[in-house]
Design an enzyme around this catalytic site. Structure first.
Site, PDB file in Angstrom:
ATOM      1  CG  ASP A  63      28.941  50.326  44.536  1.00 29.45           C
ATOM      2  OD1 ASP A  63      29.954  50.632  45.192  1.00 29.45           O
ATOM      3  OD2 ASP A  63      28.762  49.206  44.015  1.00 29.45           O
TER       4      ASP A  63
ATOM      5  CG  ASP B  43      35.190  46.109  45.819  1.00 29.13           C
ATOM      6  OD1 ASP B  43      34.856  46.871  46.739  1.00 29.13           O
ATOM      7  OD2 ASP B  43      34.463  45.871  44.837  1.00 29.13           O
TER       8      ASP B  43
HETATM    9  C1  GLA Z   1      31.662  46.940  44.636  1.00 30.88           C
HETATM   10  C2  GLA Z   1      32.358  48.218  44.150  1.00 30.88           C
HETATM   11  C3  GLA Z   1      31.900  48.511  42.728  1.00 30.88           C
HETATM   12  C4  GLA Z   1      32.211  47.338  41.810  1.00 30.88           C
HETATM   13  C5  GLA Z   1      31.580  46.062  42.355  1.00 30.88           C
HETATM   14  C6  GLA Z   1      32.050  44.828  41.598  1.00 30.88           C
HETATM   15  O1  GLA Z   1      30.297  47.135  44.766  1.00 30.88           O
HETATM   16  O2  GLA Z   1      32.091  49.293  44.996  1.00 30.88           O
HETATM   17  O3  GLA Z   1      32.508  49.700  42.250  1.00 30.88           O
HETATM   18  O4  GLA Z   1      33.602  47.198  41.723  1.00 30.88           O
HETATM   19  O5  GLA Z   1      31.908  45.876  43.726  1.00 30.88           O
HETATM   20  O6  GLA Z   1      31.515  43.649  42.107  1.00 30.88           O
END
Ligand code: GLA
Length: 392
Positions: free
Chosen positions: A203, A148
């Site tokens: 997301d 990430d």
């Molecule tokens: C980010 C990523 C998500 C998930 C969260 C976890 O937002 O884009 O897909 O992995 O972190 O905290």
């Protein structure tokens, strides 16, 4: 002089030897499951084992899903040697045990970390511990790493992700490397030699607007995708309950047209028959997993109504009619024209013509019987029709 030249050359060779990803992985888009969309931080050994059982018994494994990926929140701290510490309450037997269990089901094991000092949920990140963590993951039997992009300060994306790539390579265990930096630094332009998939947007959430908004952002990215390196429009929301059956069918169809990684994000232990109809639709999955590895392009854009085409191996193709609007539409479709168009020619044999092709509806699981080559097709709101043009 000659000596300096030779040693510089050797140094470059050695450095290059480590500056690479594992090339033989993800020749088609990775398929599996990830905990985040449905469970967030509520992950545990019991859950992950239950999911692995369900993946094997529900038919998911049989149609190609293989990676069981734990997202954020499995880690709590680092010990005095800098080793990552697993949440002992939630994962009492540790990660190696879980990996062995998943492998015993014929599946693969994935884990999550972050290029920054902390993960997005505030757990310890990988920054400064890349080589150490990569060795730990290899020891545990990890097969897939999602990495990430939270808490990165002034870090530069390409070099941060390259460091982890090199660390994984040096650890020696082939691990699919999934970059999750949300498209902020246009990873499609540089990530092919770094990882096997890269997120292209922020997301997803379980709503039509989020899903279709992400889809709209994929339009210009087709040329960057191919075997070994995929655009990732984020994980699936199919089966999580807030979209309609029609919308989930659209979501799944579009992701397969895009040659997107297919990471289910629902609870595989309690799937409705409707959810299974979607996630287990082999004919739609075959588009995603087609060996040519092409991402669909938009052939006609009439705003709310679009036609997308994905070239397939053997000179075949998939056509997706998409109605994004809240109204039902009746559209005139010229199947003869679609048959000839957007032909991937190199090595594909004779171009497809309506006379030498069979047109299959991949949700009805039936071949079309056309009286005319142009016919009206009804599209309910937020729906798709997906056809495969098959050489006779
Ligand atoms: C980010 C990523 C998500 C998930 C969260 C976890 O937002 O884009 O897909 O992995 O972190 O905290």
């Amino acid at each position: 002089m000659k000596k300096i030249f030779i040693s510089t050359f050797l140094l470059i060779l050695i450095l290059n030897g480590y500056s690479q990803k594992f090339e033989q992985l993800a020749k088609t888009p990775p398929m599996g499951w990830n905990s985040w969309n449905k469970f967030g931080c509520n992950v545990s050994e019991t859950l992950i084992m239950g999911i692995a059982d369900a993946m094997a018994s529900s038919g998911m494994k049989d149609v190609g899903y293989e990676y069981v990926v734990i997202d954020d929140c499995w880690q709590v701290s680092r010990d005095e040697n800098g080793e990552i510490v697993v949440d002992k309450e939630r994962f009492p037997h540790g990660m190696k045990y879980l990996a062995d269990y998943i492998h015993s089901k014929g599946l693969k094991f994935g884990i999550y970390s972050c290029a920054g000092t902390k993960t997005c949920a505030g757990r310890p990140g990988g920054r400064g511990h890349e080589y150490q963590d990569a060795r730990t993951y290899a020891k545990w039997g990890v097969d897939y790493l999602k990495y990430d992009w939270c808490n990165v300060g002034t870090q530069e994306a390409k070099s941060s992700y390259s460091t982890m790539r090199d660390a994984l390579y040096a650890a020696g265990r082939p691990i699919v490397f999934s970059l999750c930096e949300w498209g902020s630094n246009k990873p499609w332009e540089w990530a092919k030699p770094v990882g096997h998939l890269w997120r292209t947007t922020g997301d997803i959430n379980d709503s039509w607007n989020s899903m279709i908004g992400i889809f709209n952002q994929q339009k210009d990215l087709a040329r960057y995708a191919g075997p070994g390196g995929w655009n990732d429009p984020d994980m699936l929301e199919v089966g999580n309950g807030k979209m309609t059956f029609e919308e989930y069918k659209t979501h799944f169809s579009l992701w397969c047209m895009l040659a997107a990684p297919l990471l289910a994000g629902n609870d595989l232990q309690v799937m409705t028959p409707e959810t299974k109809t979607i996630l287990l639709n082999k004919e739609i999955i075959a588009l995603d997993q087609d060996t040519l590895g092409r991402q669909a392009t938009c052939f006609r854009d009439n705003g709310d109504y679009q036609i997308w085409i994905k070239s397939l191996a053997g000179g075949e193709k998939a056509v997706c009619l998409l109605n994004k609007s809240d109204e039902k539409k009746s559209v005139l479709v010229d199947f003869a024209l679609l048959c000839q168009t957007n032909q991937f020619r190199r090595g594909a044999g004779a171009p497809l013509q309506i006379e030498n092709c069979r047109i299959r509806d991949l949700w009805e699981h039936k071949d079309l019987t056309l009286k005319e080559t142009s016919v009206y097709i009804d599209l309910p709101p937020h729906s798709v029709k997906v056809y495969r043009f098959i050489r006779k």
